[in-house]
Write a protein that holds these residues in place. Structure first.
Motif, PDB file in Angstrom:
ATOM      1  N   UNK A 192       0.159  -1.225  -0.101  1.00 45.97           N
ATOM      2  CA  UNK A 192      -0.179   0.298   0.116  1.00 45.97           C
ATOM      3  C   UNK A 192       1.054   1.719   0.070  1.00 45.97           C
ATOM      4  N   UNK A 193       0.183   2.124   1.204  1.00 47.49           N
ATOM      5  CA  UNK A 193       1.302   3.130   1.407  1.00 47.49           C
ATOM      6  C   UNK A 193       2.830   3.388   1.533  1.00 47.49           C
ATOM      7  N   UNK A 194       3.385   4.404   0.822  1.00 44.08           N
ATOM      8  CA  UNK A 194       5.603   4.573   1.000  1.00 44.08           C
ATOM      9  C   UNK A 194       5.503   4.890   2.470  1.00 44.08           C
ATOM     10  N   UNK A 195       4.298   4.904   3.168  1.00 41.42           N
ATOM     11  CA  UNK A 195       4.353   5.635   4.905  1.00 41.42           C
ATOM     12  C   UNK A 195       4.107   4.478   5.413  1.00 41.42           C
ATOM     13  N   UNK A 196       3.085   3.485   5.373  1.00 41.04           N
ATOM     14  CA  UNK A 196       3.278   1.762   5.994  1.00 41.04           C
ATOM     15  C   UNK A 196       4.437   1.232   5.567  1.00 41.04           C
ATOM     16  N   UNK A 197       4.753   0.759   4.359  1.00 38.43           N
ATOM     17  CA  UNK A 197       6.041   0.429   3.977  1.00 38.43           C
ATOM     18  C   UNK A 197       7.410   0.828   4.063  1.00 38.43           C
ATOM     19  N   UNK A 198       7.096   1.894   4.985  1.00 40.53           N
ATOM     20  CA  UNK A 198       8.981   2.687   5.006  1.00 40.53           C
ATOM     21  C   UNK A 198       9.029   1.847   7.348  1.00 40.53           C
ATOM     22  N   UNK A 199       8.066   1.318   7.622  1.00 38.74           N
ATOM     23  CA  UNK A 199       7.854   0.235   8.706  1.00 38.74           C
ATOM     24  C   UNK A 199       8.834  -0.444   9.005  1.00 38.74           C
ATOM     25  N   UNK A 200       9.426  -0.943   7.637  1.00 37.75           N
ATOM     26  CA  UNK A 200       9.799  -2.107   7.840  1.00 37.75           C
ATOM     27  C   UNK A 200      11.254  -1.926   8.047  1.00 37.75           C
ATOM     28  N   UNK A 201      11.724  -3.046   8.323  1.00 41.18           N
ATOM     29  CA  UNK A 201      13.220  -2.422   8.392  1.00 41.18           C
ATOM     30  C   UNK A 201      14.108  -3.966   7.996  1.00 41.18           C
ATOM     31  N   UNK A 202      15.452  -3.866   7.168  1.00 40.68           N
ATOM     32  CA  UNK A 202      15.902  -4.612   6.605  1.00 40.68           C
ATOM     33  C   UNK A 202      16.733  -5.317   7.733  1.00 40.68           C
ATOM     34  N   UNK A 203      16.859  -6.897   7.686  1.00 42.71           N
ATOM     35  CA  UNK A 203      17.549  -6.967   8.759  1.00 42.71           C
ATOM     36  C   UNK A 203      18.038  -8.627   7.827  1.00 42.71           C
ATOM     37  N   UNK A 204      18.891  -9.226   8.789  1.00 45.90           N
ATOM     38  CA  UNK A 204      19.872 -10.662   7.976  1.00 45.90           C
ATOM     39  C   UNK A 204      18.854 -11.768   8.339  1.00 45.90           C
ATOM     40  N   UNK A 205      18.561 -12.686   7.161  1.00 46.55           N
ATOM     41  CA  UNK A 205      17.738 -13.857   7.800  1.00 46.55           C
ATOM     42  C   UNK A 205      18.634 -15.048   8.234  1.00 46.55           C
ATOM     43  N   UNK A 206      17.557 -15.925   9.479  1.00 46.17           N
ATOM     44  CA  UNK A 206      18.289 -16.739   9.873  1.00 46.17           C
ATOM     45  C   UNK A 206      18.993 -18.042   9.103  1.00 46.17           C
ATOM     46  N   UNK A 207      20.095 -19.362   9.017  1.00 49.18           N
ATOM     47  CA  UNK A 207      19.831 -19.837   8.012  1.00 49.18           C
ATOM     48  C   UNK A 207      18.390 -20.742   8.058  1.00 49.18           C
ATOM     49  N   UNK A 208      18.077 -21.098   8.721  1.00 46.14           N
ATOM     50  CA  UNK A 208      16.440 -21.750   9.572  1.00 46.14           C
ATOM     51  C   UNK A 208      15.718 -21.216   8.462  1.00 46.14           C
ATOM     52  N   UNK A 209      15.710 -19.896   8.356  1.00 46.16           N
ATOM     53  CA  UNK A 209      14.521 -19.080   7.652  1.00 46.16           C
ATOM     54  C   UNK A 209      14.901 -19.905   5.989  1.00 46.16           C
ATOM     55  N   UNK A 210      15.625 -19.139   5.561  1.00 47.97           N
ATOM     56  CA  UNK A 210      16.703 -19.692   4.200  1.00 47.97           C
ATOM     57  C   UNK A 210      16.083 -20.958   3.872  1.00 47.97           C
ATOM     58  N   UNK A 211      16.556 -21.752   4.422  1.00 46.84           N
ATOM     59  CA  UNK A 211      16.256 -22.555   3.956  1.00 46.84           C
ATOM     60  C   UNK A 211      15.071 -23.140   4.149  1.00 46.84           C
ATOM     61  N   UNK A 212      13.665 -22.679   4.333  1.00 42.20           N
ATOM     62  CA  UNK A 212      12.513 -22.989   4.775  1.00 42.20           C
ATOM     63  C   UNK A 212      11.698 -21.995   3.095  1.00 42.20           C
ATOM     64  N   UNK A 213      12.582 -20.795   3.009  1.00 47.13           N
ATOM     65  CA  UNK A 213      12.203 -20.537   1.644  1.00 47.13           C
ATOM     66  C   UNK A 213      13.046 -20.518   0.543  1.00 47.13           C
ATOM     67  N   UNK A 214      14.049 -21.302   0.837  1.00 48.52           N
ATOM     68  CA  UNK A 214      14.311 -22.205  -1.022  1.00 48.52           C
ATOM     69  C   UNK A 214      13.640 -23.066  -0.968  1.00 48.52           C
ATOM     70  N   UNK A 215      13.938 -24.047   0.080  1.00 48.64           N
ATOM     71  CA  UNK A 215      12.872 -25.950  -0.149  1.00 48.64           C
ATOM     72  C   UNK A 215      11.330 -25.220  -0.876  1.00 48.64           C
ATOM     73  N   UNK A 216      10.851 -24.238  -0.328  1.00 44.25           N
ATOM     74  CA  UNK A 216       9.308 -23.701  -1.548  1.00 44.25           C
ATOM     75  C   UNK A 216       9.612 -23.606  -2.356  1.00 44.25           C
ATOM     76  N   UNK A 217      10.750 -22.526  -2.711  1.00 44.66           N
ATOM     77  CA  UNK A 217      10.622 -21.709  -4.103  1.00 44.66           C
ATOM     78  C   UNK A 217      11.972 -23.214  -5.164  1.00 44.66           C
ATOM     79  N   UNK A 218      11.958 -24.131  -5.000  1.00 43.89           N
ATOM     80  CA  UNK A 218      12.519 -25.353  -5.137  1.00 43.89           C
ATOM     81  C   UNK A 218      11.659 -25.970  -6.231  1.00 43.89           C
ATOM     82  N   UNK A 219      10.184 -26.366  -5.439  1.00 41.04           N
ATOM     83  CA  UNK A 219       9.436 -26.783  -6.023  1.00 41.04           C
ATOM     84  C   UNK A 219       8.392 -26.257  -6.904  1.00 41.04           C
ATOM     85  N   UNK A 220       8.671 -24.908  -7.850  1.00 39.18           N
ATOM     86  CA  UNK A 220       8.084 -24.136  -8.758  1.00 39.18           C
ATOM     87  C   UNK A 220       8.855 -24.085  -9.731  1.00 39.18           C
ATOM     88  N   UNK A 221       8.831 -25.148 -10.756  1.00 37.54           N
ATOM     89  CA  UNK A 221       8.480 -24.983 -11.926  1.00 37.54           C
ATOM     90  C   UNK A 221       9.480 -24.215 -12.746  1.00 37.54           C
TER      91      UNK A 221
END
Length: 271
Positions: A192-221
């Motif tokens: 939605x608005x840039x004011x709302x989205x500005x509330x997000x902050x850059x972060x380093x994802x944890x290894x288990x989060x990256x592992x789960x994300x990439x497992x999900x994406x790997x199943x999409x051909x």
């Protein structure tokens, strides 16, 4: 020079603050981009080398029309993300088929679990439209029943306290490469608005989060120009999928210095 459509919608409030940075980065990579409404009947999609689906934030009101457009466009140009991906991803019942931990979800108005607090929303929606949060099981049941009566599939979920403390983590992938990740405010509405989205902050994802994300994406051909994987931790500490955003996610391009360039580079590779 390749020419690509940046696919958007009729936006009287000009909500899309990622359009101009994206188009500027495309130009730096030798890609001429032009913002085009998905439902503009005068557009000849065959004149584009690709059509990149971005801020189509009105599709939830006309999902059948949107998917029919996607099939027509894909017949004459490269559609990113592809029509098969859009069709599956615009109905959140896809969560049932991921085969990985997701936020616990009850898919009807009957026999609700004994949770302390409920979030109820339709399976086809964007942001927080038609979504309620309540401690009353009867209120949750009534909202889910109203969605069913309207021909919509309800999603009934527990409200997770750790969303308040840790927030939601969104991992952004461009052509299947991790570009950046952000911590999103718990009440943040998608795209939605840039004011709302500005509330997000850059972060380093944890290894288990990256592992789960990439497992999900790997199943999409299919080819994926962009993907946003939204995660939260369950009470036992495991990461779980909230949503897999493959249609029109806000990409938080302003939150990482190279994000817009990473998107442009990924588009160039797929062209």
């Amino acid at each position: 020079m390749n020419t690509c459509a940046y696919v958007t919608f009729a936006d009287p409030d000009d909500l899309d603050d990622e359009r101009d940075p994206a188009l500027a980065a495309w130009r730096e990579h030798g890609i001429e981009g032009r913002a085009v409404r998905w439902d503009d009947p005068d557009v000849d999609w065959s004149t584009f080398d690709a059509a990149v689906v971005r801020s189509v934030w009105d599709y939830t009101d006309r999902r059948a029309d949107f998917l029919a457009w996607a099939r027509r466009a894909e017949a004459v140009t490269r559609l990113l993300n592809p029509a098969d991906v859009l069709e599956r991803n615009t109905d959140k019942t896809y969560l049932r088929d991921l085969g990985v931990p997701i936020v616990p979800t009850h898919w009807s108005s009957h026999d609700l679990p004994d949770w302390e607090e409920f979030v109820v929303k339709p399976a086809v929606s964007a942001g927080a439209r038609d979504t309620i949060r309540t401690t009353e099981a009867a209120t949750a049941q009534a909202h889910a029943a109203a969605l069913e009566a309207a021909g919509r599939t309800p999603m009934v979920q527990p409200y997770l306290d750790m969303v308040e403390s840790e927030g939601e983590t969104s991992l952004l992938y461009f052509n299947r490469r991790l570009s950046h990740a952000v911590r999103r405010s718990p009440m943040l509405a998608q795209g939605m608005t840039s004011a709302d989205n500005a509330r997000a902050q850059l972060r380093d994802p944890a290894p288990d989060q990256v592992e789960l994300a990439e497992k999900v994406l790997a199943a999409i051909p299919q080819a994926l120009l962009y993907a946003r994987v939204d995660l939260v931790r369950l009470p036992d500490g495991r990461p779980a999928i909230i949503e897999l955003e493959l249609t029109e996610p806000y990409l938080y391009l302003s939150h990482a210095p190279q994000a817009a360039k990473n998107l442009a580079a990924a588009l160039g590779e797929l062209l």
